[in-house]
Design a protein around this motif. Sequence first.
Motif, PDB file in Angstrom:
ATOM      1  N   GLU A 214     -25.019   6.999  14.332  1.00 17.12           N
ATOM      2  CA  GLU A 214     -25.302   7.998  15.355  1.00 17.12           C
ATOM      3  C   GLU A 214     -24.523   9.290  15.096  1.00 17.12           C
ATOM      4  OE1 GLU A 214     -24.822   6.609  19.385  1.00 17.12           O
ATOM      5  OE2 GLU A 214     -26.114   8.202  20.154  1.00 17.12           O
ATOM      6  N   TRP A 215     -23.308   9.143  14.547  1.00 20.32           N
ATOM      7  CA  TRP A 215     -22.480  10.317  14.254  1.00 20.32           C
ATOM      8  C   TRP A 215     -23.179  11.248  13.260  1.00 20.32           C
ATOM      9  CZ3 TRP A 215     -21.082  10.912   9.153  1.00 20.32           C
ATOM     10  CH2 TRP A 215     -21.250   9.801   8.339  1.00 20.32           C
ATOM     11  N   LEU A 216     -23.900  10.637  12.284  1.00 19.79           N
ATOM     12  CA  LEU A 216     -24.569  11.431  11.256  1.00 19.79           C
ATOM     13  C   LEU A 216     -25.765  12.175  11.877  1.00 19.79           C
ATOM     14  CD1 LEU A 216     -24.746  12.151   8.259  1.00 19.79           C
ATOM     15  CD2 LEU A 216     -26.132  10.128   7.900  1.00 19.79           C
ATOM     16  N   TYR A 217     -26.465  11.481  12.756  1.00 25.06           N
ATOM     17  CA  TYR A 217     -27.612  12.069  13.455  1.00 25.06           C
ATOM     18  C   TYR A 217     -27.140  13.280  14.284  1.00 25.06           C
ATOM     19  CZ  TYR A 217     -31.644  12.342  16.601  1.00 25.06           C
ATOM     20  OH  TYR A 217     -32.720  12.777  17.327  1.00 25.06           O
ATOM     21  N   ARG A 218     -26.015  13.086  14.987  1.00 20.15           N
ATOM     22  CA  ARG A 218     -25.498  14.172  15.830  1.00 20.15           C
ATOM     23  C   ARG A 218     -25.065  15.358  14.982  1.00 20.15           C
ATOM     24  NH1 ARG A 218     -21.457  11.789  20.238  1.00 20.15           N
ATOM     25  NH2 ARG A 218     -21.898  13.684  21.364  1.00 20.15           N
ATOM     26  N   LEU A 219     -24.519  15.041  13.800  1.00 18.86           N
ATOM     27  CA  LEU A 219     -24.067  16.117  12.910  1.00 18.86           C
ATOM     28  C   LEU A 219     -25.264  16.950  12.433  1.00 18.86           C
ATOM     29  CD1 LEU A 219     -21.873  17.544  11.299  1.00 18.86           C
ATOM     30  CD2 LEU A 219     -22.159  15.846   9.500  1.00 18.86           C
ATOM     31  N   ILE A 220     -26.355  16.276  12.115  1.00 23.17           N
ATOM     32  CA  ILE A 220     -27.544  16.982  11.635  1.00 23.17           C
ATOM     33  C   ILE A 220     -28.159  17.810  12.771  1.00 23.17           C
ATOM     34  CG2 ILE A 220     -29.903  16.645  10.740  1.00 23.17           C
ATOM     35  CD1 ILE A 220     -28.668  14.116   9.283  1.00 23.17           C
ATOM     36  N   LYS A 221     -28.195  17.215  13.966  1.00 24.19           N
ATOM     37  CA  LYS A 221     -28.794  17.910  15.117  1.00 24.19           C
ATOM     38  C   LYS A 221     -27.900  19.015  15.664  1.00 24.19           C
ATOM     39  CE  LYS A 221     -32.670  15.712  15.841  1.00 24.19           C
ATOM     40  NZ  LYS A 221     -33.952  16.359  15.943  1.00 24.19           N
ATOM     41  N   GLN A 222     -26.583  18.803  15.576  1.00 20.88           N
ATOM     42  CA  GLN A 222     -25.651  19.776  16.149  1.00 20.88           C
ATOM     43  C   GLN A 222     -24.602  20.110  15.084  1.00 20.88           C
ATOM     44  OE1 GLN A 222     -24.953  16.712  19.314  1.00 20.88           O
ATOM     45  NE2 GLN A 222     -24.758  18.483  20.625  1.00 20.88           N
ATOM     46  N   PRO A 223     -25.007  20.925  14.076  1.00 22.33           N
ATOM     47  CA  PRO A 223     -24.097  21.177  12.943  1.00 22.33           C
ATOM     48  C   PRO A 223     -22.761  21.794  13.367  1.00 22.33           C
ATOM     49  CG  PRO A 223     -26.269  22.177  12.582  1.00 22.33           C
ATOM     50  CD  PRO A 223     -26.270  21.640  13.966  1.00 22.33           C
ATOM     51  N   TYR A 224     -22.719  22.419  14.569  1.00 19.91           N
ATOM     52  CA  TYR A 224     -21.448  23.010  15.018  1.00 19.91           C
ATOM     53  C   TYR A 224     -20.409  21.929  15.319  1.00 19.91           C
ATOM     54  CZ  TYR A 224     -23.548  21.872  19.522  1.00 19.91           C
ATOM     55  OH  TYR A 224     -24.157  21.207  20.561  1.00 19.91           O
ATOM     56  N   ARG A 225     -20.850  20.652  15.319  1.00 20.92           N
ATOM     57  CA  ARG A 225     -19.906  19.553  15.542  1.00 20.92           C
ATOM     58  C   ARG A 225     -19.135  19.191  14.271  1.00 20.92           C
ATOM     59  NH1 ARG A 225     -20.823  16.622  20.270  1.00 20.92           N
ATOM     60  NH2 ARG A 225     -19.643  14.931  19.373  1.00 20.92           N
ATOM     61  N   PHE A 226     -19.393  19.958  13.198  1.00 18.70           N
ATOM     62  CA  PHE A 226     -18.824  19.645  11.893  1.00 18.70           C
ATOM     63  C   PHE A 226     -17.316  19.370  11.952  1.00 18.70           C
ATOM     64  CE2 PHE A 226     -17.107  21.022   7.745  1.00 18.70           C
ATOM     65  CZ  PHE A 226     -17.714  20.056   6.970  1.00 18.70           C
ATOM     66  N   LYS A 227     -16.594  20.249  12.695  1.00 17.45           N
ATOM     67  CA  LYS A 227     -15.137  20.108  12.785  1.00 17.45           C
ATOM     68  C   LYS A 227     -14.738  18.754  13.344  1.00 17.45           C
ATOM     69  CE  LYS A 227     -12.781  24.494  13.301  1.00 17.45           C
ATOM     70  NZ  LYS A 227     -12.645  25.496  14.361  1.00 17.45           N
ATOM     71  N   ARG A 228     -15.549  18.273  14.306  1.00 18.66           N
ATOM     72  CA  ARG A 228     -15.219  16.976  14.905  1.00 18.66           C
ATOM     73  C   ARG A 228     -15.450  15.843  13.935  1.00 18.66           C
ATOM     74  NH1 ARG A 228     -17.510  17.769  20.764  1.00 18.66           N
ATOM     75  NH2 ARG A 228     -16.936  19.935  20.909  1.00 18.66           N
TER      76      ARG A 228
END
Length: 243
Positions: A214-228
């Motif tokens: 799920e973390w990878l999916y969220r990263l693709i959908k919300q790239p601004y989460r990269f830092k997290r």
Amino acid sequence: MIDSKDFVKIMDIPFLNKTKKDALNHYIFPRLNKQQKCFIVTGNPEIVMKTREDPTYKQIVLSADYVIPDGAGILLAAKHIKEPIPERVSGLDVMMDLLSFAEVQGLRCFFLGAKDYVNEKAVLEAERKYPNLKIAGHHHGYFELEDPAIVKKVKDSNPDIIFVALGLPRQEEWISKHIDEFSKGLFMGVGGSFDVLAGNVKRAPDWIIKLNLEWLYRLIKQPYRFKRIIKVFEFIFRFYLKK
Ligand code: UDP
């Protein structure tokens, strides 16, 4: 009562080592039934990393009654120290099960956090999904943690369950600062769950969740989460380095 074999320590943080069903039926629901106060942290690698950087935050997390294992990285770490956790317990899923329990038991829920329109939409969606749910009240999450008007509003609504969606560390800080002012209540930090409930952020498809990606999916959908996500890798790196 919790005993040492019921949790597994990851970098000093004791994670509840139970399935979601057990966590709810044997720990969380009984406390609600007895109107015993309860503080739940939805624990993930970001939270663990934050506890390493900020001793005050660490004390707050350690003061919680239960830290639930919400994060693939936590499961990996537990497996690595040969104390496997049976499954990831997602904060969003626990929130939904609590809403369903509250509807049946007539418990009052307060929704604190997220942007104003998200907060309103999340409450409407909760009412749509659980038509007999008692909404004690709701308020958006953009206020000073010390603001007495907010805590008064929550208290005056006589809630049984308070979902706090202010992101970390604010949600745990708010709970820790104010929990003693309440005589009852289950307090749970739920991060971005109102955004998902409101339909503003889509959850990953089931097969992705089952693969713990799920973390990878969220990263693709919300790239601004990269830092997290970097924090998640930092967590895994440090954990393996230490062992
Ligand atoms: N949020 C809030 N007040 C703040 C900061 C964040 O209400 O001062 C809300 C934000 O709108 C979102 C939720 O907290 O609904 C979770 O934020 P974030 O995505 O940062 O947290 P995560 O999902 O990573 O826990």
